[in-house]
Motif scaffolding. Sequence first.
Motif, PDB file in Angstrom:
ATOM      1  N   LYS A   1       0.830  -1.201   0.000  1.00  0.00           N
ATOM      2  CA  LYS A   1       0.000   0.000   0.000  1.00  0.00           C
ATOM      3  C   LYS A   1       0.868   1.257   0.000  1.00  0.00           C
ATOM      4  O   LYS A   1       0.399   2.342  -0.307  1.00  0.00           O
ATOM      5  CB  LYS A   1      -0.921   0.011   1.221  1.00  0.00           C
ATOM      6  CG  LYS A   1      -1.959  -1.096   1.159  1.00  0.00           C
ATOM      7  CD  LYS A   1      -2.852  -1.079   2.371  1.00  0.00           C
ATOM      8  CE  LYS A   1      -3.841  -2.228   2.308  1.00  0.00           C
ATOM      9  NZ  LYS A   1      -4.664  -2.308   3.490  1.00  0.00           N
ATOM     10  N   SER A   2       2.131   1.089   0.323  1.00  0.00           N
ATOM     11  CA  SER A   2       3.031   2.251   0.362  1.00  0.00           C
ATOM     12  C   SER A   2       3.780   2.367  -0.972  1.00  0.00           C
ATOM     13  O   SER A   2       3.990   1.375  -1.659  1.00  0.00           O
ATOM     14  CB  SER A   2       4.039   2.111   1.503  1.00  0.00           C
ATOM     15  OG  SER A   2       4.964   1.089   1.187  1.00  0.00           O
ATOM     16  N   PRO A   3       4.213   3.584  -1.336  1.00  0.00           N
ATOM     17  CA  PRO A   3       4.978   3.765  -2.583  1.00  0.00           C
ATOM     18  C   PRO A   3       6.285   2.979  -2.576  1.00  0.00           C
ATOM     19  O   PRO A   3       6.708   2.467  -3.606  1.00  0.00           O
ATOM     20  CB  PRO A   3       5.251   5.265  -2.645  1.00  0.00           C
ATOM     21  CG  PRO A   3       4.224   5.897  -1.761  1.00  0.00           C
ATOM     22  CD  PRO A   3       3.875   4.885  -0.725  1.00  0.00           C
ATOM     23  N   ALA A   4       6.912   2.819  -1.452  1.00  0.00           N
ATOM     24  CA  ALA A   4       8.180   2.082  -1.381  1.00  0.00           C
ATOM     25  C   ALA A   4       7.947   0.599  -1.667  1.00  0.00           C
ATOM     26  O   ALA A   4       8.714  -0.050  -2.386  1.00  0.00           O
ATOM     27  CB  ALA A   4       8.825   2.249  -0.005  1.00  0.00           C
ATOM     28  N   GLY A   5       6.862   0.026  -1.124  1.00  0.00           N
ATOM     29  CA  GLY A   5       6.543  -1.388  -1.366  1.00  0.00           C
ATOM     30  C   GLY A   5       6.188  -1.634  -2.833  1.00  0.00           C
ATOM     31  O   GLY A   5       6.569  -2.651  -3.422  1.00  0.00           O
ATOM     32  N   LEU A   6       5.444  -0.695  -3.430  1.00  0.00           N
ATOM     33  CA  LEU A   6       5.103  -0.822  -4.847  1.00  0.00           C
ATOM     34  C   LEU A   6       6.348  -0.719  -5.725  1.00  0.00           C
ATOM     35  O   LEU A   6       6.462  -1.410  -6.738  1.00  0.00           O
ATOM     36  CB  LEU A   6       4.084   0.238  -5.253  1.00  0.00           C
ATOM     37  CG  LEU A   6       2.654   0.021  -4.745  1.00  0.00           C
ATOM     38  CD1 LEU A   6       1.774   1.201  -5.120  1.00  0.00           C
ATOM     39  CD2 LEU A   6       2.085  -1.269  -5.305  1.00  0.00           C
ATOM     40  N   GLN A   7       7.305   0.138  -5.309  1.00  0.00           N
ATOM     41  CA  GLN A   7       8.542   0.279  -6.088  1.00  0.00           C
ATOM     42  C   GLN A   7       9.343  -1.016  -6.042  1.00  0.00           C
ATOM     43  O   GLN A   7       9.889  -1.443  -7.056  1.00  0.00           O
ATOM     44  CB  GLN A   7       9.379   1.453  -5.551  1.00  0.00           C
ATOM     45  CG  GLN A   7      10.615   1.720  -6.378  1.00  0.00           C
ATOM     46  CD  GLN A   7      10.297   2.070  -7.827  1.00  0.00           C
ATOM     47  OE1 GLN A   7       9.375   2.840  -8.103  1.00  0.00           O
ATOM     48  NE2 GLN A   7      11.034   1.493  -8.758  1.00  0.00           N
ATOM     49  N   VAL A   8       9.385  -1.671  -4.882  1.00  0.00           N
ATOM     50  CA  VAL A   8      10.098  -2.951  -4.763  1.00  0.00           C
ATOM     51  C   VAL A   8       9.435  -3.991  -5.675  1.00  0.00           C
ATOM     52  O   VAL A   8      10.105  -4.743  -6.384  1.00  0.00           O
ATOM     53  CB  VAL A   8      10.123  -3.436  -3.291  1.00  0.00           C
ATOM     54  CG1 VAL A   8      10.667  -4.846  -3.182  1.00  0.00           C
ATOM     55  CG2 VAL A   8      10.938  -2.487  -2.431  1.00  0.00           C
TER      56      VAL A   8
END
Length: 173
Positions: free
Chosen positions: A7-14
């Motif tokens: 749900k976070s931008p960092a998790g989506l980037q990974v």
Amino acid sequence: MGFGDLKSPAGLQVLNDYLVDKSYIEGLPGVKKALGKYGPANVEDATGSGGTDSKDDDDIDLFGSDDEEESEEAKRLREECLAQYESKLAKKPALVAKSSILLDVKPWDDETDLAKLEECVRSIQADDLVWGSSKLVPCVVEDDKVGTDMLEEQITAFEDYVQSMDVAAFSKI
């Protein structure tokens, strides 16, 4: 591989970085088990690790392969059936193709002796050639033995009486 919080931008980037060279996500959380262990509890694993013996499947030949020897009884029965079939075929009469032909024989002129012309035409003989009556009626021929070319050649050979000959009608019987 853990992707963290999707749900976070960092998790989506990974996740996006992982999928750059892959079209799938590998792995589920938990411990890998043998394939037969998934499903209802207390059910025996029959996926090949101790279940039924795979050699039992070799006994059933659903497609009738030719790998196995034919028994003497089966050979004898097959040969007997083939002999009966061949004798049945030998007794069956062959189909004889016949045709009905209407010939239009043209005399040279109105003074030509038509009786003599008819006599000449009827003098042509061949196996299974049956001439009809003296007026323009079909004659019956057996296709394998008498052809229209042969008839035309022999009829037009009476040059004193015949100018030409045409096949006016031709039908299979």
